[in-house]
Write a protein that holds these residues in place. Sequence first.
Motif: not given
Length: 554
Positions: A115-116, A126-131, A155-164
Motif C-alpha cells: 500500500x503506497x 497510516x492507521x486507516x490504511x493498515x486497517x 503508535x500505529x502498532x498500538x492502534x493496529x494489532x494486525x500489524x505483525x
Amino acid sequence: MPLENPHASEGVPADFWVRWPAEEAARYRKAGYWRGETFGDQLDRWAARFGRRTALVDGGSRWSYAELNAGAERLATGLRELGLRRGQRVVVQLPNCAEFVIVWFALLRLGVVPVHALPGHRRNEITHLATLAEATAYFFPDQHDRFDYRELAEEVATACPGLKHLVVLGDPQDRAGFTSLNGLMATPADPDGNRADPPAADDIALLLLSGGTTGTPKLIPRTHDDYAYNARQCATVARMDADSVYLAVLPIAFNYTMSCPGLLGTLQVGGTVVMASNPYPRTAFRLIERERVTITSLNPTLVPHWLAELDRGPADLSSLRVLQVGSARLADDVAATVVERLDCTLQQVFGMSEGLICLTRLDDPVELLSTTQGVPVSDDDEILIVDGGGRPVPDGQVGELLTRGPYTLRGYYRAPEQNRTSFTEDGFYRTGDQVRRLPSGHLTVIGRVKDQINRGGVKIDATEVEGHLLAHPEIVSAALVPEADGKLGERSVAFLVVSGEQPSVKTIGAFLRGRGLAPYKAPDRVEIVAQMPLTAVGKIDKKALAATYIGRRP
Ligand SMILES: O=C(O)c1cccc(O)c1O
C-alpha cells in the motif's frame, strides 16, 4: 478472508475489488496490452537482458540490474522467512531511495501487496490504511525530513494489532518489535523458494491511494498486467530507451513518479533511475549534471523554483530532453515560459492513480504543449465528456471526464458503497475533473466537480478534513474550500462557525496534528463566519462561500 469476490467478473458488486469484465480482459490480452508477466518476472528478464547496466543511483551508491535483482531476491527470502505470503498486504512508507525499489520488487515477487503511503502521512492516515488493507507489516524509515517515523510506528502498532511486523530502514534503536530492513536484505537468497507460490499477472500487484473526496482515503487496486502497460505506454510516448536517465524528484510512492513513465517506465527499457533525496532544485541540478539526466517530472509548484535557480547561476542542463509537468494544472503562461527558457521539450501530464494518463506528445506544436494537458496514452482509453445529466457534450464544450480502459480501475478496494457512485453502470470511472476536448483529442483541464483541494499537486479531501475539524469542541460547522495561491496553485481555507473563542490557524493546525493528521492537510487560512450559506437541499454552499470571501483571481 478471500482477497477477491469470484463473482466480480459476472457483474455482481465485489466486496474487495472489481475485475475487468471477461470480454474486455480477453480483448486487452489479445491486443498485447496485458502480457501475463508479473513484476517479479519482469525484473528477472531485465536482469538477464540489461545485467550490468546501471538501474539505480541513490547518492553515492549504484545498482546494476543484476544487483537490483539479487537484492530483491535476498530481501524476498528474508520477508518469506519472516512469514510474509502471497496475497497479504503491507503498508510501505519510504522516501526516495534505492531501498524503496528493492522492497517493492521483493514484495511483488512474492505477491505481497504494498500500500503506497506518502512520506507526509501520520498516525491517522497510516492507521486507516493498515486497517482498511488489513496489513500485516509496515515499512518505514528511521527518520526522514526531520521526522522520526519510529515513534509513529509504535503508535500505529498500538492502534493496529494486525500489524505483525514493523520493518525499519536504518537504525531500529533496539526498540522492541522492530525488524531491521538491512538485516533482512542480508538474507542468503533462495530463488526457488521465492517462486514457490507466485502471484498471477492479473492479481492485485499494488494498492495506490486515491486523492479522495469522501472522507477517508480509498485504495486503488492495480494489477501487474495493467500497471506494466501503464508504464510501458508512457515510456513509449516519452520516447524512452536504454540511454534514458530518469530523475525521481517527487515522492516515489506517487503514481506519477512510479509509472508515468517514472521508475517502472525507465527500468523496462533498460534506462537508469536516479533518486533525488529532496525536491530542491539545487539537488536536482547537481544530479542532472552529474548523471546526465534526460527526463524528470515536476509539479507546477516546483517549476518557478527551477526557473529561479536558473537565474541564480549557470547550470548544465544540456542532457535534459523532456521535462514533464503534471499533478496539477500548469498555467498556460508558465508553460510558455518553460518552453522558452528550457532547452528541452515540455511534456504536460494529466492523469490519476485510478488509471487514465494523458501526455502531450513530444512533437506537438508549442501551442498544444503549452495550453493542453495531452492525449490519453492508450488507443483503447475510452473518454466520455458529459454534462450534469450524464449526456455527452460536443467537442469544445466543458463537461465531466469519464473514462474506461485497459489500465483504469473498475472499482476501489473494499468500497462497494463508493463504487456505486464513482462508476457508471457500464464501468466508466467518474473522474470528477472538468475538461474540454479539442478535435485533435487533446484535453484541457478546466476545473473539477469533486470536493478536493489540489495543494501544489497534493490532493486534499475536503470532507476528510472537515470531519476532523468538527471533532473540535468549539467548531459547530466547517467547510474546506480551495483558494488560488501564487506558489501552491491552490491553498485551503477553512470556513468555521464556532461557539466559543475564535481559533487561529495555528491552534487549528495543532489540533489536527494532535489527531494524527498529515500536516499538509491543515488549513492554510481560517475564516470565521456567523453562519454557513446553504444550498436548496440544505448542504453547505461552497460556491457561495467562495464567491463571497475568496478572490477569484490568483
Ligand atoms: O494529477 C495528475 O495530473 C496525475 C498525473 C500523473 C499521475 C497521477 O497519478 C496523477 O494524479
